[in-house]
Scaffold this motif. Structure first.
Motif, PDB file in Angstrom:
ATOM      1  N   GLY A   3       0.809  -1.206   0.000  1.00 11.38           N
ATOM      2  CA  GLY A   3       0.000   0.000   0.000  1.00 11.38           C
ATOM      3  C   GLY A   3       0.846   1.262   0.000  1.00 11.38           C
ATOM      4  N   GLN A   4       2.133   1.138   0.282  1.00 10.43           N
ATOM      5  CA  GLN A   4       3.056   2.278   0.278  1.00 10.43           C
ATOM      6  C   GLN A   4       3.517   2.535  -1.150  1.00 10.43           C
ATOM      7  N   ARG A   5       3.310   3.743  -1.637  1.00 11.36           N
ATOM      8  CA  ARG A   5       3.749   4.073  -2.991  1.00 11.36           C
ATOM      9  C   ARG A   5       5.207   4.515  -3.002  1.00 11.36           C
ATOM     10  N   ILE A   6       5.855   4.252  -4.127  1.00 14.24           N
ATOM     11  CA  ILE A   6       7.226   4.696  -4.346  1.00 14.24           C
ATOM     12  C   ILE A   6       7.189   6.208  -4.553  1.00 14.24           C
ATOM     13  N   GLN A   7       7.996   6.927  -3.791  1.00 11.12           N
ATOM     14  CA  GLN A   7       8.022   8.383  -3.867  1.00 11.12           C
ATOM     15  C   GLN A   7       9.176   8.820  -4.770  1.00 11.12           C
ATOM     16  N   LEU A   8       8.846   9.415  -5.898  1.00  9.40           N
ATOM     17  CA  LEU A   8       9.859   9.973  -6.790  1.00  9.40           C
ATOM     18  C   LEU A   8       9.819  11.486  -6.629  1.00  9.40           C
ATOM     19  N   ASP A   9      10.829  12.006  -5.963  1.00  8.52           N
ATOM     20  CA  ASP A   9      10.870  13.425  -5.595  1.00  8.52           C
ATOM     21  C   ASP A   9      11.927  14.131  -6.436  1.00  8.52           C
ATOM     22  N   LEU A  17      17.387   5.496 -10.503  1.00  9.71           N
ATOM     23  CA  LEU A  17      16.726   4.211 -10.794  1.00  9.71           C
ATOM     24  C   LEU A  17      17.188   3.564 -12.092  1.00  9.71           C
ATOM     25  N   GLU A  18      18.035   4.242 -12.859  1.00  8.03           N
ATOM     26  CA  GLU A  18      18.430   3.715 -14.163  1.00  8.03           C
ATOM     27  C   GLU A  18      18.967   2.291 -14.022  1.00  8.03           C
ATOM     28  N   GLY A  19      18.388   1.383 -14.822  1.00 10.78           N
ATOM     29  CA  GLY A  19      18.777  -0.022 -14.790  1.00 10.78           C
ATOM     30  C   GLY A  19      18.105  -0.848 -13.708  1.00 10.78           C
ATOM     31  N   GLU A  20      17.238  -0.236 -12.938  1.00  9.96           N
ATOM     32  CA  GLU A  20      16.592  -0.916 -11.805  1.00  9.96           C
ATOM     33  C   GLU A  20      15.131  -1.257 -12.095  1.00  9.96           C
ATOM     34  N   THR A  21      14.638  -2.304 -11.438  1.00 13.63           N
ATOM     35  CA  THR A  21      13.217  -2.611 -11.451  1.00 13.63           C
ATOM     36  C   THR A  21      12.530  -1.675 -10.476  1.00 13.63           C
ATOM     37  N   LEU A 109      -3.269 -10.656 -14.247  1.00 13.13           N
ATOM     38  CA  LEU A 109      -2.100  -9.967 -14.808  1.00 13.13           C
ATOM     39  C   LEU A 109      -1.259  -9.310 -13.729  1.00 13.13           C
ATOM     40  N   THR A 110       0.058  -9.352 -13.912  1.00 15.26           N
ATOM     41  CA  THR A 110       0.961  -8.544 -13.101  1.00 15.26           C
ATOM     42  C   THR A 110       1.845  -7.740 -14.052  1.00 15.26           C
ATOM     43  N   LEU A 111       2.189  -6.544 -13.628  1.00 12.76           N
ATOM     44  CA  LEU A 111       3.012  -5.635 -14.420  1.00 12.76           C
ATOM     45  C   LEU A 111       4.391  -5.533 -13.776  1.00 12.76           C
ATOM     46  N   ARG A 112       5.431  -5.809 -14.569  1.00 15.19           N
ATOM     47  CA  ARG A 112       6.818  -5.577 -14.140  1.00 15.19           C
ATOM     48  C   ARG A 112       7.287  -4.318 -14.848  1.00 15.19           C
ATOM     49  N   PHE A 113       7.828  -3.400 -14.074  1.00 14.46           N
ATOM     50  CA  PHE A 113       8.125  -2.061 -14.579  1.00 14.46           C
ATOM     51  C   PHE A 113       9.542  -1.680 -14.167  1.00 14.46           C
ATOM     52  N   TRP A 129      11.106   3.763 -20.064  1.00 13.30           N
ATOM     53  CA  TRP A 129      10.574   2.782 -19.118  1.00 13.30           C
ATOM     54  C   TRP A 129      10.303   1.479 -19.873  1.00 13.30           C
ATOM     55  N   ASP A 130      10.751   0.370 -19.340  1.00 13.74           N
ATOM     56  CA  ASP A 130      10.425  -0.950 -19.883  1.00 13.74           C
ATOM     57  C   ASP A 130       9.318  -1.562 -19.038  1.00 13.74           C
ATOM     58  N   PHE A 131       8.430  -2.283 -19.699  1.00 12.56           N
ATOM     59  CA  PHE A 131       7.363  -2.962 -18.976  1.00 12.56           C
ATOM     60  C   PHE A 131       7.085  -4.319 -19.594  1.00 12.56           C
TER      61      PHE A 131
END
Length: 157
Positions: A3-9, A17-21, A109-113, A129-131
């Motif tokens: 439930g915690q969202r990733i915070q991009l500030d 995040l380059e190269g990271e899932t 379905l699951t999304l990998r991003f 972005w790759d998905f």
């Protein structure tokens, strides 16, 4: 995801995040209603999206979603997982999108991003972005692709 969202500030947080899932989403159940509502919205009224009996007897074995269905889900699933702060964003387009297998009513379905590449621009950055969408926890994707979003710092007012 808890439930915690990733915070991009700001754009530096994306550069890191380059190269990271970024995330792998929780399962999303694809219903006949979801497929048919999408089809009506784009006037794609083929029998294999609406005629359950005929679709069940076809090689598909069930109602199937149009190819662009999974692409249309990315925005909402992305923002279930991510919050953007102190930046503006603009979708630029896609470099590639591939449909590898049909998505059927009843599939989960699951999304990998992931963040494939970050390119510096005169102002801000362009992020590739790759998905990939995966059905019923299979390792092989049903659709995959890459798209580009441009980000600029949000100026204080």
């Amino acid at each position: 995801m808890s439930g915690q969202r990733i915070q991009l500030d700001g754009i530096d947080s994306i550069r890191a995040l380059e190269g990271e899932t970024l995330f792998c989403s929780k399962p999303l159940l694809v219903t006949t209603t979801m497929i048919q509502d999408f089809c009506r919205s784009v006037n794609q009224l083929d029998w294999f999206h609406f005629d359950e009996q005929r679709a069940k007897q076809s090689s598909f074995g069930a109602i199937v979603a149009p190819g662009m269905f999974t692409m249309s889900l990315i925005h909402s699933v992305f923002f279930e997982h991510v919050e953007l702060h102190n930046m503006k964003a603009l979708f630029l387009g896609t470099d590639r999108f591939r449909i590898l297998k049909p998505v059927k009513a009843g599939d989960s379905l699951t999304l990998r991003f992931s963040c494939h590449k970050v390119e510096q621009r005169e102002q801000g950055i362009a992020v590739h972005w790759d998905f990939s969408w995966h059905v019923n926890a299979e390792t092989s994707p049903v659709t995959l692709g890459n798209f580009i979003v441009r980000y600029w710092p949000q100026l204080s007012q």
